[in-house]
Design a protein around this motif. Structure first.
Motif, mmCIF file in Angstrom:
data_model
loop_
_atom_site.group_PDB
_atom_site.id
_atom_site.type_symbol
_atom_site.label_atom_id
_atom_site.label_comp_id
_atom_site.label_asym_id
_atom_site.label_seq_id
_atom_site.Cartn_x
_atom_site.Cartn_y
_atom_site.Cartn_z
ATOM 1 N N ILE A 90 0.863 -1.174 0.000
ATOM 2 C CA ILE A 90 0.000 0.000 0.000
ATOM 3 C C ILE A 90 0.904 1.230 0.000
ATOM 4 N N ILE A 91 0.682 2.126 -0.947
ATOM 5 C CA ILE A 91 1.453 3.360 -1.043
ATOM 6 C C ILE A 91 0.587 4.497 -0.533
ATOM 7 N N VAL A 116 5.373 3.271 2.298
ATOM 8 C CA VAL A 116 5.019 2.017 1.638
ATOM 9 C C VAL A 116 4.875 0.960 2.721
ATOM 10 N N THR A 117 3.702 0.326 2.767
ATOM 11 C CA THR A 117 3.403 -0.670 3.793
ATOM 12 C C THR A 117 3.084 -1.999 3.129
ATOM 13 N N GLU A 118 3.709 -3.065 3.615
ATOM 14 C CA GLU A 118 3.437 -4.399 3.099
ATOM 15 C C GLU A 118 2.205 -4.972 3.789
ATOM 16 N N LEU A 119 1.321 -5.546 2.993
ATOM 17 C CA LEU A 119 0.131 -6.183 3.560
ATOM 18 C C LEU A 119 0.429 -7.612 3.968
ATOM 19 N N GLY A 156 7.832 -3.036 -3.685
ATOM 20 C CA GLY A 156 8.276 -2.823 -2.313
ATOM 21 C C GLY A 156 9.745 -2.496 -2.188
ATOM 22 N N CYS A 157 10.323 -1.894 -3.205
ATOM 23 C CA CYS A 157 11.757 -1.579 -3.169
ATOM 24 C C CYS A 157 12.070 -0.385 -2.266
#
Length: 66
Positions: A3-4, A63-66, A48-49
């Motif tokens: 998620i940006i 930037v969050t990883e789900l 996700g870089c």
């Protein structure tokens, strides 16, 4: 999947995120005379870089990883 999030109050529309994103997800937009970065490409293409986070000197991108 990532998620940006862009804080348009912090964003200075410098374009560094546009230049650094390998998947060309960002663009600069203008609304009511204020320019800011936005997600214009397919957000599912984010790898996700975190290059956008690192390039943003204002700390406007998360930037969050789900």
């Amino acid at each position: 999947m990532y998620i940006i999030t862009i804080d348009i109050d912090k964003c200075q529309a410098c374009g560094d995120c546009v230049d650094t994103c390998p998947n060309e997800i960002f663009a600069i937009a203008e609304e009511d005379g204020k320019k800011f970065a936005m997600v214009a490409g397919d957000p599912d293409e984010c790898i996700g870089c975190l290059s956008c986070e690192a390039a943003c000197g204002e700390g406007a991108i998360t930037v969050t990883e789900l």
